[in-house]
Scaffold this motif. Structure first.
Motif, PDB file in Angstrom:
ATOM      1  N   THR A 126      62.757  -4.961 -22.448  1.00 18.12           N
ATOM      2  CA  THR A 126      63.622  -4.460 -21.367  1.00 18.12           C
ATOM      3  C   THR A 126      65.054  -4.965 -21.552  1.00 18.12           C
ATOM      4  O   THR A 126      66.020  -4.209 -21.393  1.00 18.12           O
ATOM      5  CB  THR A 126      63.064  -4.882 -19.992  1.00 18.12           C
ATOM      6  OG1 THR A 126      61.674  -4.554 -19.963  1.00 18.12           O
ATOM      7  CG2 THR A 126      63.768  -4.166 -18.859  1.00 18.12           C
TER       8      THR A 126
ATOM      9  N   GLU B 156      58.022   0.122 -20.634  1.00 23.20           N
ATOM     10  CA  GLU B 156      56.684   0.172 -20.049  1.00 23.20           C
ATOM     11  C   GLU B 156      55.890   1.362 -20.596  1.00 23.20           C
ATOM     12  O   GLU B 156      54.668   1.306 -20.693  1.00 23.20           O
ATOM     13  CB  GLU B 156      56.785   0.242 -18.522  1.00 23.20           C
ATOM     14  CG  GLU B 156      56.832  -1.119 -17.817  1.00 23.20           C
ATOM     15  CD  GLU B 156      58.085  -1.942 -18.062  1.00 23.20           C
ATOM     16  OE1 GLU B 156      59.064  -1.385 -18.581  1.00 23.20           O
ATOM     17  OE2 GLU B 156      58.089  -3.147 -17.755  1.00 23.20           O
TER      18      GLU B 156
ATOM     19  N   ARG C 120      64.214  -5.919 -11.739  1.00 24.71           N
ATOM     20  CA  ARG C 120      63.695  -6.681 -12.876  1.00 24.71           C
ATOM     21  C   ARG C 120      62.445  -7.451 -12.458  1.00 24.71           C
ATOM     22  O   ARG C 120      62.363  -7.977 -11.346  1.00 24.71           O
ATOM     23  CB  ARG C 120      64.765  -7.634 -13.425  1.00 24.71           C
ATOM     24  CG  ARG C 120      65.941  -6.936 -14.090  1.00 24.71           C
ATOM     25  CD  ARG C 120      65.520  -5.956 -15.200  1.00 24.71           C
ATOM     26  NE  ARG C 120      64.701  -6.557 -16.233  1.00 24.71           N
ATOM     27  CZ  ARG C 120      65.188  -7.150 -17.312  1.00 24.71           C
ATOM     28  NH1 ARG C 120      66.481  -7.221 -17.518  1.00 24.71           N
ATOM     29  NH2 ARG C 120      64.379  -7.658 -18.214  1.00 24.71           N
ATOM     30  N   GLY C 121      61.505  -7.504 -13.358  1.00 28.41           N
ATOM     31  CA  GLY C 121      60.231  -8.144 -13.038  1.00 28.41           C
ATOM     32  C   GLY C 121      59.380  -7.285 -12.122  1.00 28.41           C
ATOM     33  O   GLY C 121      58.402  -7.742 -11.536  1.00 28.41           O
TER      34      GLY C 121
ATOM     35  N   SER D 148      57.108  -5.063 -12.337  1.00 29.88           N
ATOM     36  CA  SER D 148      55.710  -4.652 -12.539  1.00 29.88           C
ATOM     37  C   SER D 148      54.772  -5.307 -11.530  1.00 29.88           C
ATOM     38  O   SER D 148      53.755  -4.726 -11.162  1.00 29.88           O
ATOM     39  CB  SER D 148      55.246  -4.986 -13.955  1.00 29.88           C
ATOM     40  OG  SER D 148      56.094  -4.364 -14.884  1.00 29.88           O
TER      41      SER D 148
HETATM   42  N1  ASP Z   1      59.914  -4.982 -17.970  1.00 28.84           N
HETATM   43  C1  ASP Z   1      60.548  -5.177 -16.706  1.00 28.84           C
HETATM   44  C2  ASP Z   1      61.451  -6.390 -16.775  1.00 28.84           C
HETATM   45  O1  ASP Z   1      61.505  -7.068 -17.768  1.00 28.84           O
HETATM   46  C3  ASP Z   1      59.576  -5.294 -15.599  1.00 28.84           C
HETATM   47  C4  ASP Z   1      58.601  -6.426 -15.712  1.00 28.84           C
HETATM   48  O2  ASP Z   1      58.540  -7.124 -16.713  1.00 28.84           O
HETATM   49  O3  ASP Z   1      57.875  -6.648 -14.753  1.00 28.84           O
HETATM   50  O4  ASP Z   1      62.148  -6.656 -15.831  1.00 28.84           O
END
Ligand code: ASP
Ligand code: MG
Length: 467
Positions: free
Chosen positions: A45, A126, A209-210, A212
């Motif tokens: 990402t 993703e 971000r983050g 998931s």
């Molecule tokens: N790939 C995305 C990120 O790095 C979502 C995730 O990792 O949850 O922010």
């Protein structure tokens, strides 16, 4: 019939061993109905974001494209081993997606890296990983359906930080998932991309971000509403045992303790305070239905007690978090004459709001002489100047800025006066000065502003005091 929604982060999708471990976990949970949510492969990402920025500036990205292709191919080669036929199916799909990505980056070069393009470009991470995971599980004999979350999660138009529109998401899930979930004999595993959704007119959005983690809890929320089985839980597989009471990097003499049990409110405080291990918005989705969420170590899937469970239950026996922000800007607005003048705070916060500056901690003495608030370190100068230049504040107010650290102590326990006394005693015995304090009524977070240099000492001091 119990349903488990599991999120596999980048650290669970690295090499042949980690994919094997997902098979292992699939067996462990064989009595459950399963929904898998995958993040992008590690670092992808960030790389996509970087590529978008480069494309916008016209910087060559061939090397990055080659790197992404290689990263996907390496994983494919590793997990499909000598089965060339399967590896080729996966590579063909990846190639097709990479060429879509390249087209998108050509657009970015022409039109700029607008929020819409950002989310579109980031969504590929993703898509790659979840496609590969689904194929791997399929080849290993499982019944799988791969669903890009753009077919399920409908969001608002807030690119980069979208919120789900549950009503529409429900319709989708009812059609695409519930018939299989409601059938007790069906053994299909759903493989769904994390992080992404789409808005009503079809543009791809991301959940922050983050995000998931958030995908997993949004799915849990909607499955609860639409499916006949109500025994649902979420598991986030991580590369640590669970939530730790403080960041290990600060703790000198011992291991920070694992927080085994905490409730939604405590967990929200922790997540918003940058515990990084949990997406701040994800609790909002599961709290209304009291769906439990476990954070577990991917390498210890059979672990019986060393993991974190967030649910409506908690225990009052422990502080749940000692968190920090290393550097923030503290702005103090003072006036001896403008007390008991209604609307001063509104003016300050309107200026911040109009300029998209987020305010975190706020403290005002009841005399109203001083008001202190905290903004991001990068916004400090701008925030100060905006107030200084404002007609209303120019004449009667003094405005001061200082760069400081924040220490927050989190948990039901901080409502107890004895605990507060222990916090201040411990800090004072170690010569740590508290410059400002904030705790809202019934707030499970007491935030203390201290010198940046004292952060490490303060965390250690409180860690020793409470564990
Ligand atoms: N790939 C995305 C990120 O790095 C979502 C995730 O990792 O949850 O922010
Ligand atoms: Mg990630």
């Amino acid at each position: 019939m119990a349903i488990v929604i599991m999120k596999f982060g980048g650290s669970c999708l690295q090499d042949a061993d980690s994919f094997k471990n997902i098979l292992n976990i699939t067996e462990i949970y064989k009595e459950h109905k399963k929904v898998y949510v995958a993040s992008a492969f590690k670092g992808i990402t960030d790389l996509l974001l970087d590529m978008g920025k480069k494309a916008e500036k016209g910087i060559d990205i061939d090397k990055n494209i080659a790197f992404i292709e290689k990263k996907n191919y390496d994983i494919i080669n590793e997990i499909f081993g000598d089965n060339e036929e399967n590896a080729n199916v996966a590579k063909e799909y990846i190639d097709k997606k990479i060429s879509e990505l390249e087209d998108a980056l050509i657009d970015v070069n022409e039109f700029g890296f607008e929020p819409y393009y950002q989310d579109y470009v980031l969504s590929f991470g993703e898509i790659f990983s979840t496609y590969i995971l689904h194929l791997y599980l399929k080849i290993n004999g499982y019944n799988i359906v791969f669903i890009p979350a753009t077919e399920l999660i409908i969001t608002d138009d807030n690119f980069g930080n979208a919120f789900p529109l549950y009503k529409y998401t429900q319709n989708r899930i009812r059609k695409k998932m519930v018939p299989l979930l409601d059938n007790p004999d069906d053994i299909t595993i759903f493989c769904i991309t994390g992080f992404i959704g789409r808005n009503k007119i079809g543009y791809i959005t991301t959940l922050g971000r983050g995000g998931s983690d958030y995908t997993a809890t949004i799915l849990a929320h909607v499955i609860y509403e639409t499916c006949k089985f109500k025994e649902i839980k979420v598991i986030l597989w991580k590369n640590v045992d669970g939530l730790l009471v403080s960041d290990p990097k600060y703790i000198n003499n011992s291991e920070p303790q694992l927080v085994k049990i905490l409730d939604y409110n405590e967990a929200k405080e922790l997540a918003f305070f940058g515990a990084k291990i949990l997406h701040p918005k994800c609790l909002e989705a599961i709290e209304p239905y009291k769906i439990p969420l476990e954070i577990r170590n991917f390498n210890k899937p059979l672990e019986k007690s060393q993991f974190t469970i967030i649910s409506e239950k908690t225990d009052k026996s422990n502080i749940k978090g000692i968190s920090t922000v290393e550097e923030v800007a503290m702005i103090t607005v003072s006036s001896g004459s403008m007390v008991e003048v209604p609307g001063v705070l509104a003016k300050i916060f309107n200026i911040m709001g109009d300029n998209k500056i987020n305010v975190s901690l706020v403290a005002q003495s009841s005399s109203e002489i001083n008001t202190t608030f905290i903004v991001d370190v990068n916004d400090g100068k701008k925030a100060t100047n905006l107030i200084k230049e404002n007609e209303f504040f120019k004449n009667f107010f003094e405005i001061k800025i200082e760069y400081v650290g924040i220490l927050a102590v989190i948990g039901l326990q901080v409502l107890d006066i004895k605990i507060k006394a222990r916090i201040f005693n411990a800090l004072s015995s170690n010569d740590i000065n508290v410059k400002s304090i904030s705790q809202s009524s019934e707030g499970l977070n007491i935030s203390l502003v201290i010198n940046k240099e004292d952060i490490e000492k303060a965390v250690n001091t409180l860690h020793e005091e409470f564990h």
